[in-house]
Scaffold this motif. Sequence first.
Motif, PDB file in Angstrom:
ATOM      1  N   PHE A   1       0.853  -1.203   0.051  1.00  0.00           N
ATOM      2  CA  PHE A   1      -0.116   0.007   0.075  1.00  0.00           C
ATOM      3  C   PHE A   1       0.946   1.131   0.006  1.00  0.00           C
ATOM      4  CE2 PHE A   1      -2.332  -3.464   1.922  1.00  0.00           C
ATOM      5  CZ  PHE A   1      -3.729  -3.144   1.440  1.00  0.00           C
ATOM      6  N   LYS A   2       0.413   2.174  -0.605  1.00  0.00           N
ATOM      7  CA  LYS A   2       1.302   3.413  -0.962  1.00  0.00           C
ATOM      8  C   LYS A   2       1.234   4.243   0.623  1.00  0.00           C
ATOM      9  CE  LYS A   2       1.309   7.980  -3.060  1.00  0.00           C
ATOM     10  NZ  LYS A   2       0.953   8.922  -4.288  1.00  0.00           N
ATOM     11  N   ILE A   3       2.435   4.931   0.927  1.00  0.00           N
ATOM     12  CA  ILE A   3       2.535   5.436   2.241  1.00  0.00           C
ATOM     13  C   ILE A   3       2.754   6.981   1.830  1.00  0.00           C
ATOM     14  CG2 ILE A   3       4.053   5.673   3.936  1.00  0.00           C
ATOM     15  CD1 ILE A   3       4.972   2.947   3.733  1.00  0.00           C
ATOM     16  N   GLY A   4       1.586   7.626   2.246  1.00  0.00           N
ATOM     17  CA  GLY A   4       1.670   9.258   1.894  1.00  0.00           C
ATOM     18  C   GLY A   4       2.647  10.054   2.858  1.00  0.00           C
TER      19      GLY A   4
ATOM     20  N   PRO B   1       0.836   7.038  11.279  1.00  0.00           N
ATOM     21  CA  PRO B   1       0.797   5.692  11.409  1.00  0.00           C
ATOM     22  C   PRO B   1      -0.141   5.303  10.243  1.00  0.00           C
ATOM     23  CG  PRO B   1      -0.512   6.957  13.193  1.00  0.00           C
ATOM     24  CD  PRO B   1       0.575   7.997  12.470  1.00  0.00           C
ATOM     25  N   LEU B   2      -0.205   4.235   9.741  1.00  0.00           N
ATOM     26  CA  LEU B   2      -1.056   3.867   8.506  1.00  0.00           C
ATOM     27  C   LEU B   2      -1.689   2.542   8.899  1.00  0.00           C
ATOM     28  CD1 LEU B   2       1.224   4.490   5.367  1.00  0.00           C
ATOM     29  CD2 LEU B   2      -0.655   5.782   6.260  1.00  0.00           C
ATOM     30  N   LYS B   3      -2.965   2.464   8.531  1.00  0.00           N
ATOM     31  CA  LYS B   3      -3.730   1.254   8.720  1.00  0.00           C
ATOM     32  C   LYS B   3      -3.272  -0.011   7.862  1.00  0.00           C
ATOM     33  CE  LYS B   3      -8.680  -0.382   8.874  1.00  0.00           C
ATOM     34  NZ  LYS B   3      -9.974  -0.101   8.852  1.00  0.00           N
ATOM     35  N   TYR B   4      -2.869   0.345   6.815  1.00  0.00           N
ATOM     36  CA  TYR B   4      -2.332  -1.044   5.975  1.00  0.00           C
ATOM     37  C   TYR B   4      -0.884  -0.489   5.347  1.00  0.00           C
ATOM     38  CZ  TYR B   4      -6.935  -2.473   6.216  1.00  0.00           C
ATOM     39  OH  TYR B   4      -8.356  -2.680   6.709  1.00  0.00           O
ATOM     40  N   THR B   5       0.003  -1.469   5.188  1.00  0.00           N
ATOM     41  CA  THR B   5       1.241  -1.125   4.622  1.00  0.00           C
ATOM     42  C   THR B   5       1.480  -2.149   3.714  1.00  0.00           C
ATOM     43  OG1 THR B   5       2.337  -1.806   6.569  1.00  0.00           O
ATOM     44  CG2 THR B   5       2.126   0.307   6.558  1.00  0.00           C
ATOM     45  N   TYR B   6       1.358  -3.539   4.360  1.00  0.00           N
ATOM     46  CA  TYR B   6       1.860  -4.646   3.602  1.00  0.00           C
ATOM     47  C   TYR B   6       0.727  -5.760   3.909  1.00  0.00           C
ATOM     48  CZ  TYR B   6       5.037  -8.196   2.019  1.00  0.00           C
ATOM     49  OH  TYR B   6       5.766  -9.443   1.207  1.00  0.00           O
ATOM     50  N   SER B   7       0.422  -6.413   3.140  1.00  0.00           N
ATOM     51  CA  SER B   7      -0.823  -7.359   3.120  1.00  0.00           C
ATOM     52  C   SER B   7      -0.545  -8.546   4.106  1.00  0.00           C
ATOM     53  CB  SER B   7      -1.297  -7.924   1.863  1.00  0.00           C
ATOM     54  OG  SER B   7      -2.410  -7.073   1.231  1.00  0.00           O
TER      55      SER B   7
ATOM     56  N   PHE C   1       0.611  -7.876   7.088  1.00  0.00           N
ATOM     57  CA  PHE C   1       0.257  -7.178   8.290  1.00  0.00           C
ATOM     58  C   PHE C   1      -1.050  -7.042   8.246  1.00  0.00           C
ATOM     59  CE2 PHE C   1       4.715  -5.048   7.751  1.00  0.00           C
ATOM     60  CZ  PHE C   1       5.308  -6.243   7.962  1.00  0.00           C
ATOM     61  N   GLY C   2      -1.809  -6.661   7.270  1.00  0.00           N
ATOM     62  CA  GLY C   2      -3.441  -6.416   7.475  1.00  0.00           C
ATOM     63  C   GLY C   2      -3.923  -6.037   5.762  1.00  0.00           C
ATOM     64  N   ASN C   3      -5.016  -6.365   5.682  1.00  0.00           N
ATOM     65  CA  ASN C   3      -5.611  -6.287   4.206  1.00  0.00           C
ATOM     66  C   ASN C   3      -7.252  -5.945   4.518  1.00  0.00           C
ATOM     67  OD1 ASN C   3      -7.341  -7.599   2.206  1.00  0.00           O
ATOM     68  ND2 ASN C   3      -5.031  -7.150   0.976  1.00  0.00           N
ATOM     69  N   PRO C   4      -7.635  -5.015   3.795  1.00  0.00           N
ATOM     70  CA  PRO C   4      -9.152  -4.871   3.860  1.00  0.00           C
ATOM     71  C   PRO C   4      -9.982  -6.103   3.886  1.00  0.00           C
ATOM     72  CG  PRO C   4      -8.103  -3.064   2.364  1.00  0.00           C
ATOM     73  CD  PRO C   4      -7.026  -4.290   2.693  1.00  0.00           C
ATOM     74  N   ASN C   5      -9.647  -7.073   3.184  1.00  0.00           N
ATOM     75  CA  ASN C   5     -10.531  -8.316   2.915  1.00  0.00           C
ATOM     76  C   ASN C   5     -10.757  -8.806   4.363  1.00  0.00           C
ATOM     77  OD1 ASN C   5      -9.598  -8.121  -0.361  1.00  0.00           O
ATOM     78  ND2 ASN C   5     -11.844  -8.343   0.197  1.00  0.00           N
TER      79      ASN C   5
END
Length: 399
Positions: free
Chosen positions: A43-46, A51-57, A59-63
């Motif tokens: 996931f793109k890091i702005g 802190p970001l909710k998602y960075t790499y699947s 670690f976490g993914n919306p589904n």
Amino acid sequence: MGEKEGYLPFPRSFETICIHNSQDPNQWISKAVVPHIVPTTVFKIGDPRLPLKYTYSRFGNPNRTILERTLTAINKAKYGLCFASGISALTAILSALKHGGHIVSCEDVSPETYEVFNNVAPNYGICATFTDVNHMENLCSAIRDNTKLIWVENPTYTTLKVADLCTIANVARNAKILLGVDNTFLTPYLQRPLDFGANIIMQSMTKYINGHSDVIMGCICTNDRELSDQLQLMQVASGLNPSPIDCYQVLRGLKTLNLRMDQYLKNSVTLANYLRQHPAVEKVIHPGLKTHPQHDLLKTQASGHSGILSFYLRGDLAQCEKFLKHLKVFTVAEMCGGVESTIQIPFTMSHKHWKRDTKKRLMISENLIRLSVGLENICDLICDIESALEVFKQEPNCQ
């Protein structure tokens, strides 16, 4: 079923939760009613400082997030985690027990669980004792100073024994150890073990929760924050997480779980009653029948039973194998919990590597047949069994 026959009521709004929990279309730009599949690994890091909710699947993914939140809700838990398989979930639990721990497990566990506890757990410095957990004397005598977990399949894999969860939970609580329950067969629609004192619920979602025999996945739910954190660390650090596409498919299957479980129950009870009357059948095991020794216990802690049943044929192994070969609708397979009906001989299939004396003690004999009754027309299922039994009855030792 349900409260009409003395069972516990079905969980309130179960269907609504499965269909809508964490799936509000307004949270997506597209307003899609069905959540998008997010197969990306990164996931793109702005702003790297935020802190970001998602960075790499991994670690976490919306589904995965949607599925975990929904599973947490229907299991009446505070925390829920998805794993790549039921065995991955079980492995994560082992990691939380620490080196030198001990497990007390029910005897008639699934072969996969037996393999993990008997052959994998020692690699973690953990040993297991298998006993009849329904006999409190056996259970209490099996507990040691280093026991960390009591493990129960409810009902058990092959002979479908039902455990008294409240009584076992009291034993675990007094001994200050965890109680884990494999709730694969009943699912949270029919049984919610946390309500009866369990600390951990594990479910192989490969079976009924997904229900279509096309995904392998497991989950763990708990109310223990510290335990959840330990399990999540194992999920991420050991790469035990499921794929986004698999999470999407399980969420889809979950939306019809209650409808499927209702029909599994109807089909299996009808077939069980048919088998009880057949002269070639020695005994039928189905917790939903009044003849089951723990039927009344089941009604105090569940809303019904699933499509799993076992029965003993009056014959030897060769005759039982011939019976299976003449089936047309039932598929000979070790898999269960799908829309298709499956059948197996545990003695030579799922339990083929177990010691003969262990199988004898647990009543897993050569003539024991286990069915996973599916969603086909019940008349077709009965006709299939009846036709194969006619061939079976023609064998000389079956009279």
